[in-house]
Design a protein around this motif. Structure first.
Motif, short mmCIF file in Angstrom:
data_model
loop_
_atom_site.label_atom_id
_atom_site.label_comp_id
_atom_site.label_asym_id
_atom_site.label_seq_id
_atom_site.Cartn_x
_atom_site.Cartn_y
_atom_site.Cartn_z
N VAL A 78 3.84 0.82 5.59
CA VAL A 78 2.93 0.03 4.75
C VAL A 78 1.77 0.91 4.30
O VAL A 78 1.23 1.70 5.09
N PHE A 79 1.38 0.76 3.05
CA PHE A 79 0.30 1.58 2.51
C PHE A 79 -1.08 1.11 2.96
O PHE A 79 -1.89 1.89 3.42
N THR A 80 -1.38 -0.19 2.84
CA THR A 80 -2.74 -0.67 3.11
C THR A 80 -2.93 -1.05 4.58
O THR A 80 -1.97 -1.38 5.30
N ILE A 97 12.24 -3.57 15.51
CA ILE A 97 11.45 -3.36 14.29
C ILE A 97 10.27 -2.45 14.64
O ILE A 97 9.50 -2.74 15.56
N PHE A 98 10.13 -1.36 13.89
CA PHE A 98 9.08 -0.37 14.13
C PHE A 98 8.19 -0.30 12.89
O PHE A 98 8.70 -0.30 11.76
N ILE A 99 6.89 -0.21 13.10
CA ILE A 99 5.95 -0.26 11.97
C ILE A 99 5.05 0.96 12.01
O ILE A 99 4.44 1.29 13.04
N LEU A 100 4.98 1.66 10.87
CA LEU A 100 4.09 2.81 10.71
C LEU A 100 3.26 2.64 9.45
O LEU A 100 3.66 1.94 8.51
N LYS A 101 2.10 3.28 9.43
CA LYS A 101 1.34 3.39 8.18
C LYS A 101 2.03 4.46 7.32
O LYS A 101 2.47 5.48 7.84
N PHE A 102 2.12 4.19 6.02
CA PHE A 102 2.81 5.14 5.15
C PHE A 102 2.05 6.46 5.12
O PHE A 102 0.85 6.49 4.81
#
Length: 408
Positions: A78-80, A97-102
């Motif tokens: 995700v960008f923001t 599910i894995f989440i990173l900042k772009f």
């Protein structure tokens, strides 16, 4: 090659600039120096890249579909910051599910991710055109534009750089566009005609929350509603709040609820209300200490609660439409049976707004007089909820079409 040489040349100047702007420095560093060792290497990944909150929400149905296939992990970038927090809140309990900042399209970080995990598909939601992500995605996996759109505003700008876009588009396997207009525009910009499909808008497949009568009653009690009507102004942008406050002054027995798109504007809205001599409260203050004191305006200084306010509203305005932003989700209030009022700037929601106007389930206004007349009209002649439900039903299944074309 030139793109990365230019980035390398500009990096030192960027960091010098950022030294004088701690907030932006933190934004950049949090993306370039994050822990990617959290990624599980035991399964293949579907990589979904989103810009912000809106894209995170509209990928619900896609992600739920992919979750059923246990052979995949899902990586969301995700960008923001607000989008990142929304994703973390939604999927914190999902082990696959894995989440990173772009990582700002940094070639080295992206390459490290691709080399650390096996990526099967890269899904770029709407129009997230990042050269390094596309180039590396093409090398290691398949790349798709999903829910693609090209707005009236951005199309002329993209045409000027179509010579850059065309070679990038050749590395994208398929384009799943929202409408025929979007399809024709992406082809004009250089996409191969045989790779472009119209699949509709994923927004119609979003799983919106439902709220119990107890939830809605509790929210009304916090606000000390009494017999007043509730006028919710959702996702407001700079320049709209002063217009809405002026309109509100002409309404009787009504509470105005302002839900700004960005929380950093709360102080700005407070200043406007003080200069208008209107009594107001902030939601977070009310949640800590409820009050019997009557106030005229509630500022929602909290993320992720707009839909709950739509569910209890009598009148709804959707922001980003009275100023040249292009509009935010018109579907959210409709899902809760509320006809949206919106301004003339609709380039981000052009197809949906046309359908809404054609079916007379929402209203476009150009000035204060039209706004007030529309509020009076909705009070005397509300739109049938059955009509709204039929609108949703006729536009669903974009997820199903997207996955079908993707698998083919």
């Amino acid at each position: 090659m030139f793109y990365n040489l230019l980035r390398g040349f500009l990096y030192p100047f960027l960091f010098i600039f950022l030294l004088f702007n701690p907030k932006k420095l933190k934004f950049v560093l949090s993306r370039l120096f994050q822990d990617i060792s959290i990624l599980d290497k035991t399964k293949e990944y579907i990589w979904i890249h989103c810009s912000s909150v809106g894209e995170i929400n509209l990928t619900d149905s896609l992600i739920n579909n992919f979750k059923k296939n246990c052979k995949y992990n899902i990586l969301i970038t995700v960008f923001t910051d607000t989008g990142y927090e929304t994703a973390k809140n939604k999927y914190s309990n999902e082990k696959n599910i894995f989440i990173l900042k772009f990582p700002l399209d940094d070639m080295f970080i992206l390459k490290k991710i691709f080399s650390q995990i096996k990526v099967s598909k890269v899904l770029l939601i709407e129009t997230e055109i990042w050269p390094n992500l596309i180039n590396l995605g093409n090398k290691y996996s398949k790349v798709f534009i999903v829910n693609g759109r090209i707005s009236n505003k951005s199309f002329p700008r993209y045409k000027k750089i179509s010579w850059i876009l065309k070679p990038l588009f050749s590395k994208i396997d398929k384009f799943f566009m929202q409408s025929e207009d979007d399809k024709n525009r992406i082809i004009t910009l250089g996409a191969c005609k045989n790779k472009v499909f119209v699949t509709g808008n994923l927004k119609f497949d979003i799983s919106f929350e439902t709220f119990s009568s107890e939830d809605m009653s509790n929210l009304k009690n916090i606000m000390n509603i009494d017999s007043r009507k509730i006028f919710v102004a959702g996702s407001t942008r700079q320049g709209e709040d002063s217009i809405l406050i002026d309109i509100y002054k002409n309404l009787k027995n009504t509470l105005l609820v302002i839900v700004p798109r960005h929380l950093e504007r709360v102080n700005e809205i407070e200043t406007l209300l003080n200069s208008s001599n209107l009594k107001y409260k902030k939601l977070t203050d009310l949640e800590k200490n409820s009050t019997s004191e009557r106030f005229q305006v509630l500022i929602v200084d909290k993320m992720g609660i707009l839909r709950k306010f739509y569910s209890i509203a009598d009148v709804v305005f959707v922001g980003g439409t009275l100023v040249n932003i292009g509009g935010h989700s018109l579907l959210e209030p409709l899902f809760y049976g509320k006809s949206p009022i919106f301004g003339p700037y609709l380039q981000n929601v052009k197809d949906i707004s046309k359908d809404i106007l054609n079916l007379n389930i929402g209203y476009k206004v150009a000035n204060k007089e039209e706004f007030l007349n529309t509020i009076n009209l909705l009070e005397t002649n509300p739109v049938s909820e059955d009509k709204i439900k039929a609108f949703f039903k006729s536009n669903q299944n974009a997820t199903e079409k997207t996955i079908k074309f993707m698998e083919e």
